[in-house]
Design a protein around this motif. Structure first.
Motif, mmCIF file in Angstrom:
data_model
loop_
_atom_site.group_PDB
_atom_site.id
_atom_site.type_symbol
_atom_site.label_atom_id
_atom_site.label_comp_id
_atom_site.label_asym_id
_atom_site.label_seq_id
_atom_site.Cartn_x
_atom_site.Cartn_y
_atom_site.Cartn_z
ATOM 1 N N PHE A 19 1.524 -2.811 -0.036
ATOM 2 C CA PHE A 19 0.989 -2.599 1.318
ATOM 3 C C PHE A 19 0.926 -1.114 1.642
ATOM 4 O O PHE A 19 -0.054 -0.639 2.226
ATOM 5 C CB PHE A 19 1.837 -3.317 2.364
ATOM 6 N N GLU A 20 1.973 -0.370 1.274
ATOM 7 C CA GLU A 20 1.995 1.073 1.520
ATOM 8 C C GLU A 20 0.847 1.770 0.778
ATOM 9 O O GLU A 20 0.158 2.615 1.340
ATOM 10 C CB GLU A 20 3.330 1.667 1.055
ATOM 11 N N GLU A 21 0.659 1.422 -0.471
ATOM 12 C CA GLU A 21 -0.398 2.037 -1.268
ATOM 13 C C GLU A 21 -1.786 1.684 -0.721
ATOM 14 O O GLU A 21 -2.671 2.545 -0.658
ATOM 15 C CB GLU A 21 -0.286 1.615 -2.740
ATOM 16 N N LEU A 22 -1.978 0.433 -0.335
ATOM 17 C CA LEU A 22 -3.262 0.028 0.246
ATOM 18 C C LEU A 22 -3.545 0.794 1.536
ATOM 19 O O LEU A 22 -4.684 1.206 1.783
ATOM 20 C CB LEU A 22 -3.282 -1.477 0.506
ATOM 21 N N ALA A 23 -2.526 0.978 2.342
ATOM 22 C CA ALA A 23 -2.700 1.736 3.591
ATOM 23 C C ALA A 23 -3.122 3.170 3.286
ATOM 24 O O ALA A 23 -4.015 3.713 3.949
ATOM 25 C CB ALA A 23 -1.410 1.716 4.401
#
Length: 64
Positions: A19-23
């Motif tokens: 999720f962090e990387e996608l954000a």
């Protein structure tokens, strides 16, 4: 049972990392789109790609 809880914890941590990387990716893409002032063009291309995907799904379903 402890092994399952440990795996579940690792899975949750991996999911949060994704999720962090996608954000991060989305933020960079949004910045580029803003800097290039190409929101309308990007939206149009996305619409075309989504329509093409639905057409392909329909073709696959018709073939079954």
């Amino acid at each position: 049972m402890d092994n399952l809880l440990h795996l579940n914890g690792q899975s949750k941590a991996l999911e949060e990392h994704i999720f962090e990387e996608l954000a991060d990716v989305k933020l960079v893409l949004d910045q580029v789109i803003h800097l290039m002032e190409c929101e309308d063009q990007v939206q149009q291309v996305m619409k075309q790609k989504i329509e093409r995907t639905f057409e392909r799904i329909g073709e696959q379903n018709a073939g079954n």
